[in-house]
Structure formats: structure tokens, C-alpha cells
Design an enzyme around this catalytic site. Structure first.
Site, PDB file in Angstrom:
ATOM      1  N   SER A   1      17.717 130.262 -45.526  1.00  0.00           N
ATOM      2  CA  SER A   1      17.349 130.191 -46.984  1.00  0.00           C
ATOM      3  C   SER A   1      16.617 131.255 -47.680  1.00  0.00           C
ATOM      4  O   SER A   1      16.589 131.154 -48.843  1.00  0.00           O
ATOM      5  CB  SER A   1      17.011 129.118 -47.454  1.00  0.00           C
ATOM      6  OG  SER A   1      17.632 127.999 -47.151  1.00  0.00           O
TER       7      SER A   1
ATOM      8  N   SER B   1      18.873 128.576 -49.869  1.00  0.00           N
ATOM      9  CA  SER B   1      18.306 127.701 -51.012  1.00  0.00           C
ATOM     10  C   SER B   1      17.413 128.183 -51.707  1.00  0.00           C
ATOM     11  O   SER B   1      17.113 127.877 -52.758  1.00  0.00           O
ATOM     12  CB  SER B   1      17.502 126.359 -50.393  1.00  0.00           C
ATOM     13  OG  SER B   1      16.620 126.953 -49.482  1.00  0.00           O
TER      14      SER B   1
ATOM     15  N   LYS C   1       8.421 129.576 -54.607  1.00  0.00           N
ATOM     16  CA  LYS C   1       9.486 128.560 -54.336  1.00  0.00           C
ATOM     17  C   LYS C   1       8.976 127.175 -54.477  1.00  0.00           C
ATOM     18  O   LYS C   1       7.884 126.783 -54.293  1.00  0.00           O
ATOM     19  CB  LYS C   1      10.056 128.703 -52.916  1.00  0.00           C
ATOM     20  CG  LYS C   1      11.351 127.907 -52.874  1.00  0.00           C
ATOM     21  CD  LYS C   1      11.991 128.000 -51.319  1.00  0.00           C
ATOM     22  CE  LYS C   1      13.317 127.246 -51.374  1.00  0.00           C
ATOM     23  NZ  LYS C   1      14.001 127.481 -49.933  1.00  0.00           N
TER      24      LYS C   1
END
Lengths: 493, 488
Positions: free
Chosen positions: B179, B155, B80
Site C-alpha cells: 500500500s 491503499s 494518511k
């Protein structure tokens, strides 16, 4: 003017001192704090630069230092305290917030005793001492080509452990404020947690000052004063502010709650910002740090590391029979006080005599040597307390004269050799035997017939010039009492 | 070399690598080719790192040769883009960090490197992890591999989409309020948000510091256990990192679950939950019973409904401070067209942050302001404690708590982007555990209208082992693992 202020109004002063700690590394990262004199941005890492993703780790030495400070200032050391974020934007603040302490500081509710010369001692309350981090430093420049101003950021200072010491509004005169700062600095240096040098910026002071009609209890509106870079500046700014505020009040005006800056060149304070423009710092607990829990053992370890503090030392020396001045001067720095104690301990024989002799020497010859060169400190003196004590003992036992002792001391400061070695090599041992001295005495009388005649005709003072002549010839080695006796004997024959 | 090596789970790939039937270079090339093929449709990555990946793959092959390989050596991983990687651009999905090349490594990336993993790219995400759809990325939305018109969740949508699309075998995401779990749920993957403090946050671009936690997304339970094993453990650079030694998580896989007590909180079965989701969850609970677990649906966690409010005060408050450093002075995007330093700072932030980030900075700044702090931030912290206590009381009776991960399956791109509250509601099942700091895992429990439904298993603090035990048993019984959508 000042007199009018003193009779009509009472001045109320509280001080906030920011003080850098001399830990090896910074408050929340491993960077060295020894950046003084280093090139800009060489003592930095992602943490103190506030890079994305970094986290703080508490410097244990800083916590020990603030606990020592709190103990030296008679504070309560909190078993449970925490860090908070103080939010504001400024280009010297790398994260956009400062890690500080809001409602639970490490130390609170202490006091410091001050004493302005000629006045009774007074206790000034210490509200709190809390831990935070210093900001980066901005360097303001002007572009030579365009004439435009710009600023550079030196991050070396960012993250240096900073202690804020907040006093109660207990001071009543600029002189008290100065005395408070002097004593606070002395304590911080004694306990070895800070260089506490105002000129170098590692000891900074802001003042809150207000006036109220004498005899009333409610505080007047306070003004915060910043930008004072010396003890003298603090004193002068407060003195200026007393007069300024008194004038406003006398004319029926109101004091505006504001921040004012001291302009040293003009010796005035000028308004910087009013209360309405003040920041809302939006404090909230620092989520990156767990609460700080200090065990009793930790606090006791900090206490054990405290040396005898200046006030206690002064009291002890007064108890030994030294004068106020001697006690205060001998304890001015921890270095000097410890040197003195070591000298006294090493002088053999009568204690009362040793205490006095030690004081005379440390305040006399030793002090002169330190003051002889700028920036010189006692640490650089090549004469150890034991060596000085040996010299003092030699003079005391009449092995050498007082005058010779001073000469020997000077040689000791140059070579670091012991008094015995110097005396033996230079043949400076005192001449006390009458056979040895008679020749010098006769020679002096022959060389100074007028003085001899004067003495014989009853002028006692004439003896002194004959004494001087003998001492000169013997290069100070002669025992003065023996010389005097011999002169009287020779001149009366 | 085998065809479509990118379809393997990490543990399957490891077996082949160890048997020298496959090299890491071959596996990595397979994944890189897959990325070339599908990335235009999926947009799982902000930055791709093919050269670095091949270099790391060669190193990995050398480790297999020298016998120093770990279960993750040579495995292509997506990371990420809020996980700081030295020398590799790290944007956190924001324009304000568009050119930020970090000078240091995060703890978790160090751990991956130490294990010999291969990083194929930095995964797309909602800007600063604020969002549930990746629509708030400054680098374009990621598409759900199950249906490209749908969001992959967020996210960590890029991390989930990459694994589901075959663009990585496993990935790292981060979870602040759901997330990891929500995008795992929406893409049919397994996502694990560990206990707060289990994984070091050093080098994780901060959003809500008291909530942020890094965790893995994979195609089955074993892979997320392996990943969590790798990244967990004490890190002295993070003062909130837990010093307890980590048990061998993989040892919990395959353990019997008979007699395991499962609590199902009734507050999670609310209006707004899609019927298809409810059906799959009901079936899942039956399956647990068949496995010999004691499923109790009478559990009540009455403060559940307040978790959303608590979260939307605490996370934005912390974010308002965490994002204050982005002023254009030191790194990242900088607008210097203003008339003064202050103007430049304002313009940098105005142009560098997206609307959702600005909304949360405003929320947080407001909640912390003088006169509001007690009513909002302080109150929220108190309610947080209450939520925590309710969970603690529940864990005295139950081994784990089972809930749906999200009230819906993946929703269309654009459906909620203009309605922040509707978007926030998508995290309503993941927020309570986040607020309490508890570990939670999401794994697939079937399809609804052709789209994956996620089951959430919440455990007590540092009890990741028990979650894995339940999840592995469920996964085995359901016979669902490593099911990849057909992207063609």
C-alpha cells in the site's frame, strides 16, 4: 433424594475460576486498577477503551502473579506461552475480542489438595491457569419516563488482569467443590495476588457438572452452571443440579449439553443456551504481542516471593503439637499465621509451652477482639506480637494473674501501651505475699459466715465462693493458689 | 518568496528555510494554494487542516529563529487518514469513522510534531487500507496526477497523489501488502515500506496487525530517508516495535554500490506483466550493472506464487478481529434505528462498512472458523515461514533483491473495481516482502506509455540502509528525481 443420587450415580464436577489480580495497573495499559468506588469511566484510556489504533503492552507484575499462582498450585510454568484473541461481540467487550490464552497457557498440570471435614484429603487436578483481561461492566437501567430498558457501559473494569484457573473434573460432591474454592481463595490471598472476594466479583466461579452411573468411567453429558455469586450458591446450585440430572436420567431422559444459570432467589438452575447456540470464538494468536518467554530466573524470582503456603503451615503447626482445629484456625489467613509465629518466637522460655500459650492467646483474646467489630482485621490490632508475648510472659511468670492479663490485654488494644506500663500504672501486679493477702482473706470469711461454716462442715465447694470474694476485692490481682492456701489455713484454725 | 515553492523536495526546502530565503509560512501557503487549485481534480485528502498547518508553520519559523530546527521542521506533510491525530478527524477512509475525533496521537504523528513538520491534511485511502486504487474510499476516489482518469494506486493513493500533485512535499502512508510501494510506483514517487517493527504502530488504525507498517512517500530517495529517520525507533507502547537503535539512514546516501550483489527472482517475471514495465526493469538492471553491481537473474524464490494466498488469509483474519470494535456503541457512525441493541450493531456495520471491507471480514471470519482454522490460517502461517526462509537463504547470497513494484502502470478508474481478484493481482510483487516482514522501497525507473514504472528494492530485516544505498545510486545514475506531472 441426595442419598439416592449418592448410591445410584456419581457426580463429576470441574470448576473454572476467574480471579482478578491486584496489580497496580491494568493488564495492557497504565490505567490504575483502583477503580472500586470511583465514578464510572474515570479509570480509562484509549487502550482499555479499545480506540482505533491502540496496542497492548503486557503488565509484568501480572505475569509474576500468575507464575506465583501456578507455583502455589504445583503447576508447570511454561517457558514459552502466547496470547490469543478470543472473538465475540458484546457491548462490554471494547475491542470485539478478548486478549486471552488458548493453547499455550502460562501454567498447566498442577493440583490442589482438599479435605472435606471428616473425610480423607484428596488432590484435585489443575488443568491450567491462564492470563486474560476483564471486560467493562454493563449497568442496566429503565427509563423512568418511557419504561424502556437501556444499558450503560462503565469501562473502569475493562482490561483488569484476570486469571482463569481451570480444574480437572475431579470433584465428586458439592461439599468438595466448596472446599476447593475455599482453599483456592485461601492460597490466592496468602500469596497476595488477589482479594479473591466472590461477593465483590473479583473471584467468579463457573461449574461443569455431570452424572454417571456409579462404577462407570465414561463421563456423562455435562452442564455448565453460571451466575453463582457465593460459595454457598456454588454448593447449592451443584446440589440442585445433581438432583435435577438424576431425575432426568432415572426417567430414561437425556441430559442436554447446555449452559444453565443459578437463580438464587428461587434456588434453581434455568437453561440459558444450548450447545448449538454456543459461540465459535475463532481463537488466533494475538499479533500485537510477541510470545511470552519466561526465563528460569523469572520463575525462580516468583518462587522466592511465595510465602509458606497454608498446607505447609498447617503441617508445621501440627508437628508442633497443636490440634487439627488449632492448626487450621491459626493458618486460616496468612496474617493470623504470621502473627502467631511472631508471638511464639517472642515468648521466652520453654518452646512447647510458648506454642501452646501463643495458640491460646491468638485463638482466644486476639480472635475475640477481631470478631468484636464487623470488618475488623488483625492488621488493625494495636498490640504487636512482641507486646503480646511480653504480656503472656508476665502472666506465665506469675507477675500478674490470668484474669488481670485479660484485662491488661483489653487496655493494650485500647491504648497500644505495653503490658508493663499498664500494670505498673494501675497497680495490677499480682499480690502473692501472704502478709498482703491475709487481710483480704479474713475479711472474706467475716463477710461470708455461711460459706465459711459450710466449708468447715466439709463442703469443699464452699471454698470457691470465698475465693471469688477475695478475687473480687483484690480486683483479680491475687494469686489464686496463695489465696486458696490462706483460706484453708484460716478456716482450719 | 519564491514562486511555486510546492515544487521543492523536502531537503531543497530545508536548505532554503535554513538560509531564511523562505519561511515555513510561505512554503505552507504555497502548498495550501496548490491544494486549493488542484484538489478538486485530485481528491488526495479526506480532511484538510489549513489553520493547523499555518499554526505549525509559525511554530516552525520560530524554531528556525531559535536554532532548534530539524530537517523536517516547517515541511508540509500529508498524513494518511488511518494515522491517529489528536483532535483531527481520523476516518481510515471509512464511513464507520466519519465523525471520529481521536483523543490521542499516534507515535508517528508525535514524531512528526517533535520534528516540527507541518500537517496540511489527512490523505485519502482505500477503506481501512483494503484496496489498491483508493476506489474503496468512502470519501471518493483519488485521481492519478499523471492522468486524472487513472487511479493513483492504493491503499495509500491519497498520500502518493498529494506528493505527486504538489499538495504536500512528503507524506506518510502505510503498507500492509504493498500500500505504499504500489501507489508510489503508479505516481512516479519514492515509497518506502520499512521492516516490520521498525516504526511503531501505536496509533495506526489496524488492518492486518502482523503486516501493517507506516512508511514515507516522497519525491526522491533522500526525502524518504529523512522521513524514515524521523518516524523510526523503539516505542514501548508497541510490543512488536524493535528495540534496536536506528542507524543514521542518511549516511547511506551517496555510498558506492560497486560490488553490490543484486538478486533478481525469476518468479517475478510472469504473464500479466506489461511489456513496457518489463522493458524499464530490464534497463534498470543494466544500469545497476553499469554502476558496478553484480546482477544475478538466476535467483529463484519458488514460493512467491503462494504469497498472495497467504496474504489473503492472514490479513483478512486479523482484520476480522481488528474491525470488530466498530459497533456504533462507543464512537463513529451509529445506526440506532433498529429494534434492539443487536439490530443496531448489525445495521451500523452494514451501513458503515463498504463492500470490500465486508468481503475481507467474511474471508477472515471464515478462515478462522472452527473446522477451517488448520486448513487456512495455520497453513498460511506455515507457508509464511517457508517464504521467509527462501528470502533468508537469498540474503545469504545477495545484498538486495530487485523486482518490478507492480506488473502494470496506473490503470483506469473503474477498470478493476468490480473484479476483486484482478485488483489483488496488482499487488503480486509487493506481497511476498510484506508477508516476510522485509523492508521494500519503490522508486521510479522511467515511463511506459507516458506513465511511471516503479522498481522495487527489497532488503533483509532492518537493513534499510543497504536499500537506500542502492536506491540513491540508481536514482542519481538515472537522473530521475522530483519529476512532477503537469496537472494543468
Amino acid at each position: 433424594m441426595t442419598t439416592a443420587v449418592a448410591t445410584e450415580f456419581e457426580t463429576v464436577i470441574g470448576l473454572e475460576v476467574h480471579c482478578q489480580l491486584i496489580t497496580r495497573s491494568k493488564m495492557f495499559c497504565g490505567c490504575s486498577t483502583a477503580y472500586s468506588g470511583a465514578a464510572p469511566n474515570t479509570h480509562v484510556c484509549p487502550v482499555c477503551m479499545g480506540m482505533p489504533g491502540v496496542l497492548p503492552v503486557i503488565n509484568e507484575q501480572a505475569i509474576e502473579y500468575i507464575a506465583m499462582t501456578g507455583l502455589a498450585l504445583n503447576c508447570h510454568i511454561a517457558e514459552f506461552s502466547k496470547f490469543d484473541r478470543k472473538n465475540y461481540h458484546y457491548p462490554d467487550l471494547m475491542k470485539g475480542y478478548q486478549v486471552s490464552q488458548y493453547d499455550l497457557p502460562v501454567c498447566k498440570d498442577g493440583w490442589l489438595e482438599i479435605q472435606v471435614e471428616g473425610e480423607a484429603p484428596r488432590r484435585i487436578g489443575i488443568t491450567r491457569v491462564h492470563m486474560e483481561e476483564d471486560t467493562a461492566r454493563l449497568l442496566h437501567r429503565v427509563d423512568a419516563a418511557t419504561g424502556e430498558g437501556y444499558s450503560l457501559v462503565d469501562v473502569n473494569r475493562s482490561g483488569t488482569p484476570l486469571m482463569e484457573i481451570v480444574s480437572e473434573p475431579d470433584m465428586r460432591t458439592p461439599a468438595e467443590a466448596r472446599d476447593y474454592l475455599v482453599r483456592l481463595r485461601q492460597i490466592l490471598r496468602y500469596i497476595g495476588v488477589s482479594d479473591a472476594n466472590m461477593e465483590e466479583g473479583n473471584f467468579r466461579c463457573d461449574a461443569n457438572v455431570s452424572l454417571r452411573p456409579r462404577g462407570t468411567a465414561a463421563f456423562g453429558t455435562k452442564v455448565e452452571i453460571k451466575n453463582m455469586n457465593s460459595f454457598r450458591a456454588v454448593h447449592d446450585a451443584l446440589a440442585f443440579e445433581e438432583i435435577r440430572q438424576a431425575a432426568v436420567l432415572r426417567e430414561g431422559g437425556k441430559i442436554v449439553q447446555e449452559t444453565r444459570g443459578w437463580v438464587d432467589e428461587r434456588q434453581v438452575t434455568v437453561s440459558q443456551r444450548s450447545k448449538e447456540e454456543a459461540n465459535d470464538y475463532r481463537y488466533f494468536p494475538e499479533p500485537d504481542l510477541p510470545p511470552l518467554e519466561l526465563s528460569r530466573e523469572f520463575v525462580e524470582r516468583a518462587r522466592a516471593r511465595l510465602p509458606e503456603l497454608p498446607a505447609a503451615r498447617r503441617e508445621r503447626l501440627l508437628g508442633l503439637g497443636l490440634s487439627e482445629h488449632e492448626a487450621a484456625t491459626l493458618t486460616e489467613t496468612r496474617e493470623r499465621a504470621e502473627y502467631y509465629d511472631a508471638v511464639v518466637a517472642a515468648i521466652p522460655g520453654d518452646r512447647a509451652r510458648a506454642i501452646k500459650l501463643g495458640a491460646n492467646w491468638v485463638l482466644g483474646e486476639v480472635g475475640r477482639w477481631v470478631n468484636a467489630a464487623p470488618g475488623r482485621t488483625l492488621a488493625a490490632l494495636p498490640v504487636t506480637p512482641a507486646a503480646l508475648a511480653e504480656l503472656i510472659a508476665m502472666a506465665e511468670s506469675a507477675a500478674i494473674t490470668g484474669a488481670v492479663a485479660k484485662e491488661v490485654f483489653e487496655k493494650m488494644t485500647e491504648s497500644g501501651e505495653s503490658a508493663t506500663v499498664i500494670v505498673e500504672r494501675a497497680g495490677l501486679a499480682q499480690m502473692g505475699g501472704s502478709g498482703e493477702l491475709e487481710g483480704f482473706v479474713r475479711k472474706a470469711i467475716e463477710a461470708n459466715p455461711k460459706a465459711a461454716a459450710d466449708f468447715r462442715s466439709g463442703k469443699e465447694a464452699a471454698l470457691n465462693s470465698l475465693m471469688g470474694a477475695v478475687m473480687k476485692e483484690t480486683r483479680g490481682r491475687a494469686n489464686p493458689d496463695a489465696v486458696r492456701d490462706l483460706l484453708r489455713k484460716e478456716l482450719s484454725e | 518568496m519564491m514562486a511555486e515553492a510546492w515544487r521543492l523536495t523536502a531537503h531543497e526546502a530545508h536548505e532554503r528555510l535554513r538560509a531564511r530565503e523562505l519561511s515555513s509560512v510561505e512554503l505552507t501557503r504555497s502548498v495550501l494554494e496548490r491544494i486549493e487549485a488542484v484538489e478538486p481534480k485530485v481528491n488526495a485528502y479526506i480532511t484538510r487542516t489549513p489553520e493547523l498547518a499555518l499554526e505549525q508553520a509559525r511554530e516552525a519559523d520560530a524554531r528556525f529563529a531559535s536554532g532548534t530546527a530539524t530537517p523536517l521542521t516547517g515541511i508540509p506533510v500529508a498524513v494518511k487518514d488511518l494515522i491517529v491525530t489528536k483532535g483531527v478527524r481520523t476516518t481510515a477512509g471509512s464511513r464507520i469513522l466519519e465523525n471520529f475525533i481521536p483523543p490521542y496521537d499516534s507515535h508517528v504523528y508525535e514524531q512528526l510534531r517533535r520534528a516540527g513538520a507541518v500537517m496540511v491534511g489527512k490523505a485519502n485511502m482505500d477503506e481501512f487500507a483494503m484496496g489498491s486504487s483508493t476506489e474503496h474510499s468512502a470519501y471518493g476516489v483519488s485521481h492519478n496526477p499523471w492522468n486524472l482518469d487513472l487511479v493513483p494506486g492504493g491503499s495509500s493513493g491519497g498520500s502518493a497523489a498529494a506528493v505527486a500533485a504538489g499538495e504536500a512535499l512528503v507524506s506518510l502512508g502505510s503498507d500492509t501488502g504493498g500500500s505504499i510501494r504500489q501507489p508510489a510506483s503508479l505516481t512516479g514517487m519514492v515509497g518506502f515500506d520499512p521492516t516490520y517493527g521498525r516504526v511503531s504502530r501505536f496509533g495506526i488504525v489496524a488492518f492486518g496487525s502482523s503486516l501493517d507498517q507506516v512508511g514515507p512517500i516522497g519525491r526522491d530517495v533522500e526525502d524518504v530517508a529523512t522521513m524514515l529517520d524521523c518516524i523510526s525507533g523503539h516505542d514501548p507502547r508497541d510490543s512488536t516495535s524493535n528495540p534496536e537503535p536506528l542507524p543514521d539512514l542518511r549516511a547511506y546516501l551517496g555510498q558506492d554500490v560497486r560490488g553490490m550483489k543484486i538478486g533478481v527472482p525469476r518468479e517475478y517475471f510472469i504473464a500479466g506483466m506489461e511489456p513496457g514495465v518489463k522493458d524499464r526493469i530490464d534497463e534498470a538492471l543494466k544500469l545497476f550493472e553499469e554502476l558496478g553491481c553484480e546482477v544475478d537473474t538466476s535467483l529463484s524464490l519458488p514460493s512467491t506464487e503462494h504469497a498472495l494466498a497467504v496474504y489473503y488469509i492472514i490479513a483478512p483474519s486479523e482484520a476480522s478481529a481488528n474491525l470488530a470494535r466498530y459497533d456504533g456503541v462507543k464512537y463513529g457512525f451509529s445506526d440506532r434505528t433498529g429494534a434492539s441493541m443487536w439490530e443496531n450493531m448489525e445495521q451500523t456495520r452494514a451501513g458503515g462498512f463498504g463492500n470490500e471491507v465486508k468481503r475481507r471480514i467474511m474471508l477472515g471470519t471464515y478462515a478462522l472458523s472452527a473446522g477451517y482454522y488448520d486448513a487456512y490460517y495455520l497453513k498460511a502461517q506455515k507457508v509464511r515461514t517457508v517464504i521467509n526462509r527462501e528470502f533468508q537463504a537469498a540474503f545469504e547470497k545477495y545484498d538486495v533483491i530487485v523486482t518490478p513494484t507492480s506488473p502494470t502502470v496506473a490503470f483506469p478508474i473503474g477498470a478493476k473495481v468490480d473484479d476483486p481478484f484482478a485488483m489483488y493481482l496488482n499487488d503480486v510483487y509487493t506481497l511476498p516482502a510484506s508477508v516476510a516482514g522485509l523492508p521494500g522501497l519503490s522508486l521510479p525507473c522511467g515511463l511506459s506509455e507516458g506513465l511511471p514504472v516503479g522498481l522495487q528494492i527489497i532488503g533483509n530485516f532492518f537493513d534499510e540502509g543497504r536499500i537506500l544505498r542502492a536506491a540513491y545510486a540508481f536514482e542519481s545514475a538515472l537522473g530521475w528525481s522530483n519529476r512532477l506531472p503537469d496537472l494543468a
